[in-house]
Design an enzyme around this catalytic site. Structure first.
Site, PDB file in Angstrom:
ATOM      1  N   THR A 123      12.190 -21.911  10.648  1.00 24.48           N
ATOM      2  CA  THR A 123      12.026 -20.596  10.048  1.00 24.48           C
ATOM      3  C   THR A 123      11.894 -19.496  11.092  1.00 24.48           C
ATOM      4  OG1 THR A 123      10.472 -19.244   8.774  1.00 24.48           O
ATOM      5  CG2 THR A 123       9.543 -21.117   9.912  1.00 24.48           C
TER       6      THR A 123
ATOM      7  N   TYR B 242       2.241 -21.014   8.117  1.00 23.55           N
ATOM      8  CA  TYR B 242       3.570 -21.521   7.787  1.00 23.55           C
ATOM      9  C   TYR B 242       4.424 -21.625   9.057  1.00 23.55           C
ATOM     10  CZ  TYR B 242       8.372 -21.533   6.151  1.00 23.55           C
ATOM     11  OH  TYR B 242       9.695 -21.837   5.975  1.00 23.55           O
TER      12      TYR B 242
HETATM   13  C1  UD1 Z   1      10.880 -15.674   3.775  1.00 20.79           C
HETATM   14  C2  UD1 Z   1      10.719 -17.152   3.605  1.00 20.79           C
HETATM   15  C3  UD1 Z   1      10.020 -17.712   4.794  1.00 20.79           C
HETATM   16  C4  UD1 Z   1      10.740 -17.296   6.073  1.00 20.79           C
HETATM   17  C5  UD1 Z   1      10.918 -15.792   6.137  1.00 20.79           C
HETATM   18  C6  UD1 Z   1      11.775 -15.395   7.309  1.00 20.79           C
HETATM   19  C7  UD1 Z   1      10.357 -18.320   1.476  1.00 20.79           C
HETATM   20  C8  UD1 Z   1       9.466 -18.505   0.288  1.00 20.79           C
HETATM   21  N1  UD1 Z   1       9.945 -17.434   2.418  1.00 20.79           N
HETATM   22  O1  UD1 Z   1       9.585 -15.110   3.789  1.00 20.79           O
HETATM   23  O2  UD1 Z   1      10.017 -19.108   4.684  1.00 20.79           O
HETATM   24  O3  UD1 Z   1       9.977 -17.672   7.182  1.00 20.79           O
HETATM   25  O4  UD1 Z   1      11.581 -15.384   4.942  1.00 20.79           O
HETATM   26  O5  UD1 Z   1      11.822 -14.003   7.424  1.00 20.79           O
HETATM   27  O6  UD1 Z   1      11.404 -18.904   1.567  1.00 20.79           O
HETATM   28  N2  UD1 Z   1       8.189  -8.294  -0.807  1.00 20.79           N
HETATM   29  C9  UD1 Z   1       7.852  -7.272  -1.662  1.00 20.79           C
HETATM   30  N3  UD1 Z   1       7.656  -7.585  -2.976  1.00 20.79           N
HETATM   31  C10 UD1 Z   1       7.759  -8.849  -3.469  1.00 20.79           C
HETATM   32  C11 UD1 Z   1       8.108  -9.894  -2.588  1.00 20.79           C
HETATM   33  C12 UD1 Z   1       8.305  -9.576  -1.251  1.00 20.79           C
HETATM   34  O7  UD1 Z   1       7.742  -6.125  -1.253  1.00 20.79           O
HETATM   35  O8  UD1 Z   1       7.537  -9.060  -4.671  1.00 20.79           O
HETATM   36  C13 UD1 Z   1       8.481  -7.956   0.603  1.00 20.79           C
HETATM   37  C14 UD1 Z   1       7.646  -8.693   1.625  1.00 20.79           C
HETATM   38  O9  UD1 Z   1       6.455  -8.028   1.905  1.00 20.79           O
HETATM   39  C15 UD1 Z   1       8.626  -8.740   2.812  1.00 20.79           C
HETATM   40  C16 UD1 Z   1      10.008  -8.845   2.143  1.00 20.79           C
HETATM   41  O10 UD1 Z   1       9.822  -8.340   0.825  1.00 20.79           O
HETATM   42  O11 UD1 Z   1       8.597  -7.547   3.534  1.00 20.79           O
HETATM   43  C17 UD1 Z   1      10.522 -10.258   2.050  1.00 20.79           C
HETATM   44  O12 UD1 Z   1       9.514 -11.086   1.481  1.00 20.79           O
HETATM   45  P1  UD1 Z   1       9.862 -12.517   0.873  1.00 20.79           P
HETATM   46  O13 UD1 Z   1      11.100 -12.441   0.069  1.00 20.79           O
HETATM   47  O14 UD1 Z   1       8.633 -13.044   0.212  1.00 20.79           O
HETATM   48  O15 UD1 Z   1      10.209 -13.370   2.167  1.00 20.79           O
HETATM   49  P2  UD1 Z   1       9.353 -13.574   3.511  1.00 20.79           P
HETATM   50  O16 UD1 Z   1       7.901 -13.443   3.301  1.00 20.79           O
HETATM   51  O17 UD1 Z   1       9.998 -12.722   4.562  1.00 20.79           O
END
Ligand code: UD1
Length: 336
Positions: A122, A146
């Site tokens: 990752t 993680y």
């Molecule tokens: C994901 C991966 C992780 C990997 C990372 C690499 C999964 C579950 N997670 O995590 O394994 O290490 O990419 O970059 O596969 N966000 C919002 N609202 C939401 C959900 C997310 O604003 O409802 C934002 C988060 O704060 C972040 C971005 O969107 O800035 C991406 O988040 P998310 O899709 O959860 O992925 P990561 O946490 O980056």
């Protein structure tokens, strides 16, 4: 190239990413695929090819038997916990599954003489890379359990290879998103936290809103920036990694991303475009463990594996994610 009859074990092959890789392996003509999945988050229906064995990678006896009976030459190891905030709240769960169970699997592989190992790592191993862009030789300083749990597994693989264990390719995934363009399989993980999945669930009415976690990051629009990669392109990288190893290639650690990032607001805008209707967006505080920007320097994988992405298009990523969500909502796909 690996013989099409070679035994390949895919742990976590009923999950989101693993199932897309199994599909591509099956389409490529591999005939001896064994999928080991405890169905904790995976789905039987997601396994389009091969034999599904319901079980756990931590079960050494079971794994050893599988490796022997199927004369496994290559292992692709997807089975893991992957949610950053959950890893902050429950670190031992992550070290247990992502590190200890991987150690067990590696021991079995070593004992059984498995030749090749492709490991799902990752971008979280980088923590907060300087300038937000990570190269494979950037410092690995994870900021959440993680990332640490995966980095320790990378080290085990490296050290074991030095001691005569399998040659390996470590693939450091950035933000995987989207679904099979033909709509047969997709992201159905229960309790999903991924931005694109959450946004798609909201678009089909399964959630009342989509939250932006943090609007005060040092990024152009204040929201987190990530390198979103379509799951089909990521899956293809695994097949190329296997080809590389089977051709005698050396062990490698490679970023899997497109090399450019989008902010949370940009992703939500893309989802609104493909949805054809606005989303109800609620601004919330930062989520624990999130770096501001995480984007791949993705030149190495292109150069060393000859990997060329086909779906580097944010709207297409959102479109396939939404199409799958609509299928679930219509009761025509697994998950829900
Ligand atoms: C994901 C991966 C992780 C990997 C990372 C690499 C999964 C579950 N997670 O995590 O394994 O290490 O990419 O970059 O596969 N966000 C919002 N609202 C939401 C959900 C997310 O604003 O409802 C934002 C988060 O704060 C972040 C971005 O969107 O800035 C991406 O988040 P998310 O899709 O959860 O992925 P990561 O946490 O980056």
């Amino acid at each position: 190239m690996l013989d099409k009859d070679a035994g390949i074990l895919i742990t976590g092959g009923a999950g989101y990413i693993g199932s897309h890789v199994v599909k591509q392996l099956g389409e490529a003509g591999y005939r001896n695929l064994v999928i080991l999945d405890n169905l904790g988050k995976g789905f039987r229906q997601a396994v389009l090819y091969g034999e599904l064995v319901v079980g756990d990678t931590a079960d050494r006896e079971r794994v050893s038997r599988l490796l022997q009976t199927h004369r496994i030459q290559a292992v692709l190891h997807f089975a893991a916990h992957t949610v950053v905030p959950e890893s902050v709240a429950d670190p031992l769960k992550y070290y247990g599954n992502n590190t200890c169970a991987t150690r067990n699997l590696l021991q079995c592989c070593h004992e059984a003489g498995v030749k090749y190992f492709v490991f799902s790592s990752t971008a979280a191993v980088y923590g907060v890379p300087e300038g937000g862009v990570a190269r494979e030789d950037s410092p690995t300083t994870p900021i959440n359990p993680y990332g640490s749990s995966k980095l320790m597994s990378e080290w085990m693989l490296r050290d074991l290879a030095e001691a005569g264990g399998p040659r390996y390719v470590v693939l450091r995934y950035f933000n995987v998103a989207g679904s099979d363009p033909e709509g047969r399989i997709g992201q159905s993980t229960p309790g999903a936290t991924l931005l694109t999945k959450v946004a798609a669930e909201h678009a089909v009415g399964k959630r009342d809103f989509v939250a932006i976690f943090g609007t005060d990051y040092p990024t152009p629009d204040g929201t987190g920036v990530r390198d979103y990669i379509h799951v089909e392109d990521l899956a293809d990288a695994h097949l190329k990694a296997l080809d590389h190893l089977a051709a005698g290639g050396e062990s490698l650690t490679l970023n899997c991303g497109y090399g450019h990032g989008y902010s949370v607001r940009e992703v939500l805008a893309a989802m609104e475009r493909v949805n054809g209707a606005p989303l109800h967006i609620v601004e919330k505080p930062r989520r624990p463990g999130d770096p501001p920007t995480l984007v791949a320097d993705a030149s190495r994988i292109r150069e060393l594996l000859g990997w060329t992405p086909r779906y580097d298009d944010l709207d297409f990523i959102c479109k396939t994610a939404l199409a799958w969500e609509r299928k679930i909502a219509a009761g025509a796909a697994y998950g829900g």
